[in-house]
Design a protein around this motif. Structure first.
Motif, PDB file in Angstrom:
ATOM      1  N   GLU A 240       0.828  -1.198   0.000  1.00 21.05           N
ATOM      2  CA  GLU A 240       0.000   0.000   0.000  1.00 21.05           C
ATOM      3  C   GLU A 240       0.871   1.260   0.000  1.00 21.05           C
ATOM      4  OE1 GLU A 240      -3.198   0.131  -0.385  1.00 21.05           O
ATOM      5  OE2 GLU A 240      -3.417  -2.048  -0.388  1.00 21.05           O
ATOM      6  N   GLY A 241       0.579   2.167  -0.929  1.00 23.05           N
ATOM      7  CA  GLY A 241       1.304   3.429  -1.013  1.00 23.05           C
ATOM      8  C   GLY A 241       2.615   3.365  -1.747  1.00 23.05           C
ATOM      9  N   ALA A 242       3.045   2.174  -2.182  1.00 24.79           N
ATOM     10  CA  ALA A 242       4.326   2.053  -2.893  1.00 24.79           C
ATOM     11  C   ALA A 242       4.159   2.461  -4.349  1.00 24.79           C
ATOM     12  CB  ALA A 242       4.854   0.632  -2.799  1.00 24.79           C
ATOM     13  N   ASP A 243       5.005   3.380  -4.793  1.00 23.92           N
ATOM     14  CA  ASP A 243       4.985   3.777  -6.209  1.00 23.92           C
ATOM     15  C   ASP A 243       5.651   2.728  -7.085  1.00 23.92           C
ATOM     16  OD1 ASP A 243       3.937   6.682  -6.170  1.00 23.92           O
ATOM     17  OD2 ASP A 243       5.450   6.685  -4.593  1.00 23.92           O
ATOM     18  N   PHE A 244       6.747   2.153  -6.586  1.00 22.73           N
ATOM     19  CA  PHE A 244       7.478   1.117  -7.315  1.00 22.73           C
ATOM     20  C   PHE A 244       7.705  -0.067  -6.382  1.00 22.73           C
ATOM     21  CE2 PHE A 244       8.831   5.185  -9.119  1.00 22.73           C
ATOM     22  CZ  PHE A 244       8.592   4.979 -10.473  1.00 22.73           C
TER      23      PHE A 244
ATOM     24  N   TRP B  90       2.831 -10.460  -6.635  1.00 24.94           N
ATOM     25  CA  TRP B  90       2.940  -9.363  -7.590  1.00 24.94           C
ATOM     26  C   TRP B  90       1.578  -8.746  -7.936  1.00 24.94           C
ATOM     27  CZ3 TRP B  90       1.460  -8.717 -12.826  1.00 24.94           C
ATOM     28  CH2 TRP B  90       0.872  -9.829 -13.430  1.00 24.94           C
ATOM     29  N   ARG B  91       0.559  -9.559  -7.966  1.00 22.64           N
ATOM     30  CA  ARG B  91      -0.764  -9.018  -8.275  1.00 22.64           C
ATOM     31  C   ARG B  91      -1.265  -8.109  -7.154  1.00 22.64           C
ATOM     32  NH1 ARG B  91      -1.003 -14.096 -10.748  1.00 22.64           N
ATOM     33  NH2 ARG B  91      -1.592 -14.006 -12.968  1.00 22.64           N
ATOM     34  N   ASN B  92      -0.878  -8.402  -5.915  1.00 20.12           N
ATOM     35  CA  ASN B  92      -1.233  -7.518  -4.804  1.00 20.12           C
ATOM     36  C   ASN B  92      -0.577  -6.156  -4.970  1.00 20.12           C
ATOM     37  OD1 ASN B  92      -0.799 -10.494  -3.105  1.00 20.12           O
ATOM     38  ND2 ASN B  92      -2.789  -9.485  -3.103  1.00 20.12           N
TER      39      ASN B  92
ATOM     40  N   THR C 291       3.937   0.285  -9.469  1.00 17.67           N
ATOM     41  CA  THR C 291       4.607  -0.162 -10.688  1.00 17.67           C
ATOM     42  C   THR C 291       5.521  -1.320 -10.326  1.00 17.67           C
ATOM     43  OG1 THR C 291       4.564   2.031 -11.715  1.00 17.67           O
ATOM     44  CG2 THR C 291       6.226   0.484 -12.507  1.00 17.67           C
ATOM     45  N   VAL C 292       5.288  -2.477 -10.936  1.00 17.57           N
ATOM     46  CA  VAL C 292       6.016  -3.698 -10.582  1.00 17.57           C
ATOM     47  C   VAL C 292       7.186  -3.913 -11.532  1.00 17.57           C
ATOM     48  CG1 VAL C 292       5.865  -6.222 -10.522  1.00 17.57           C
ATOM     49  CG2 VAL C 292       4.068  -4.824  -9.475  1.00 17.57           C
TER      50      VAL C 292
ATOM     51  N   LEU D 232      -1.566   0.286 -19.674  1.00 18.89           N
ATOM     52  CA  LEU D 232      -2.085  -1.074 -19.654  1.00 18.89           C
ATOM     53  C   LEU D 232      -1.012  -2.101 -19.301  1.00 18.89           C
ATOM     54  CD1 LEU D 232      -4.402  -1.007 -22.824  1.00 18.89           C
ATOM     55  CD2 LEU D 232      -5.034  -0.672 -20.422  1.00 18.89           C
ATOM     56  N   THR D 233       0.242  -1.640 -19.193  1.00 13.31           N
ATOM     57  CA  THR D 233       1.338  -2.545 -18.849  1.00 13.31           C
ATOM     58  C   THR D 233       1.209  -2.973 -17.386  1.00 13.31           C
ATOM     59  OG1 THR D 233       2.800  -1.451 -20.443  1.00 13.31           O
ATOM     60  CG2 THR D 233       3.837  -2.809 -18.736  1.00 13.31           C
ATOM     61  N   LYS D 234       1.100  -4.276 -17.138  1.00  7.12           N
ATOM     62  CA  LYS D 234       0.910  -4.778 -15.784  1.00  7.12           C
ATOM     63  C   LYS D 234       2.206  -4.748 -14.976  1.00  7.12           C
ATOM     64  CE  LYS D 234      -2.955  -7.882 -16.858  1.00  7.12           C
ATOM     65  NZ  LYS D 234      -3.410  -9.293 -16.834  1.00  7.12           N
ATOM     66  N   ALA D 235       3.313  -5.043 -15.644  1.00  7.53           N
ATOM     67  CA  ALA D 235       4.609  -5.091 -14.955  1.00  7.53           C
ATOM     68  C   ALA D 235       5.715  -5.024 -15.997  1.00  7.53           C
ATOM     69  CB  ALA D 235       4.740  -6.366 -14.119  1.00  7.53           C
TER      70      ALA D 235
END
Length: 345
Positions: free
Chosen positions: A65-69, A83-85, A92-93, A123-126
């Motif tokens: 929570e709150g992490a940008d990267f 990773w989905r969490n 951004t993963v 749309l990029t998931k990771a």
């Protein structure tokens, strides 16, 4: 309005995470706040990012929570589980573990090689920072391909034990000590003798998998090539060293080129050309270096007297962990354009 990022590192006690923390503190992201996350055996340990001392916290579904990267620098199992969490939390993963290569909506990236690969979007998931060996090979072939089309390219990558994490390093060290003291060797990771021994494969029950490593390098190189770089014949050999990739690369150009022009191509940004044979690139020389060390050897040697050649060898070396961490940081910097530009204070 100010831009202040929060960065989570999952698998914070790994070898790769250690290098990543150093690269982050040397980057424009050094002012970020950091959250270090890991499995139970590392939780509660004190760790440091730059001048900031922090406690390693437990991995959980709400830890992002709150992490940008979020950098996943631990095991593939950690990445697959959480990773989905991180994505759901708006982070951004960036996956350094190799777990997300085949996931839809995930891009393999190496910003040093330009924008030929599709750029990430909303749309990029990771993002998967490309394998360090694939980045080194793509850098070398791309620079050479700029001066003349490459007709043929083949490479042997000599891979160190650190590609398999702390457990790989420990087993190599313990095997070395055991051999010198005539004791039985541990084999839990490699299922064979890796001390003082070069190998094209490990034992049947090995946790480490050389074929998997080779397939990942090949896959990432192909992704980075995007039809602009030559097909690369590739083999990966385990070398009995702790750190550092080394490369033996055979190149044939479509036409002869002056040696000075070839050397200039190999001395560009992120490549450090070594001119003296006595300073040949090595895994020791590459340790802690930001660039890939390269050395040109014409084939046959008489062509150096002629002053031009179309066939030659490149011997190269790079710090596998350092290059992987640098590429991951570059990917994060590249992704900043998709993050909010500031937070209201």
């Amino acid at each position: 309005m100010t831009t202040e990022y929060k960065i989570a590192i999952a698998g914070a006690s790994s070898l790769l995470a250690k290098e990543l923390k150093e690269c982050l503190t040397e980057s424009p992201l050094a002012a970020a706040s950091f959250v270090l996350l890991d499995e139970q055996d590392a939780q509660g340990q004190l760790d440091q990012v730059g001048d900031e001392v922090t406690v390693v916290q437990p991995l959980s579904e709400t830890a992002f929570e709150g992490a940008d990267f979020t950098f996943f620098a631990g095991s593939e199992e950690i990445t697959r589980k959480f990773w989905r969490n991180a994505v759901a939390a708006g982070s951004t993963v960036l996956d350094l573990s190799g777990a997300l290569d085949d996931e839809p909506g995930v891009l393999v990236r190496a910003p040093w090689l330009g924008d030929a690969v599709r750029l990430p979007d909303l749309l990029t998931k990771a993002v998967v920072p490309a394998n360090a060996a694939a980045v080194a090979l793509a850098l070398i072939t791309s620079r050479l391909n700029e001066i003349a089309e490459i007709r043929f390219a083949a490479a042997t990558v000599l891979q160190p034990a650190s590609e398999y994490g702390k457990d790989g390093l420990d087993e190599l060290h313990q095997q070395t000590v055991s051999l010198l003291s005539f004791q039985n060797m541990p084999r839990a990771i490699f299922d064979t003798q890796v001390a003082y021994n070069s190998l094209a494969s490990f034992g049947e029950s090995a946790v480490a998998n050389l074929a998997k490593s080779e397939a990942r390098i090949r896959r990432h190189y192909t992704t980075l090539a995007v039809d602009r770089l030559p097909e690369l014949r590739l083999q990966v050999i385990y070398a009995p060293v702790f750190h550092g990739n080394t490369f033996s690369i055979c190149i044939e150009l479509e036409r002869p080129m002056p040696l000075a022009v070839i050397e200039d191509a190999l001395g560009g940004e992120h490549l450090d050309l070594v001119l003296e044979e006595t300073d040949s690139p090595s895994n020791l020389a590459a340790a802690g270096q930001n660039d890939v060390l390269v050395w040109l050897k014409p084939e046959p040697p008489v062509e150096r007297l002629i002053g031009e050649t179309s066939r030659f060898w490149v011997w190269a070396a790079s710090d596998n962990l350092r290059l992987a961490a640098q590429n991951a940081v570059e990917c994060a910097l590249d992704m900043r354009r998709l993050r909010p530009q500031g937070k209201v204070q």
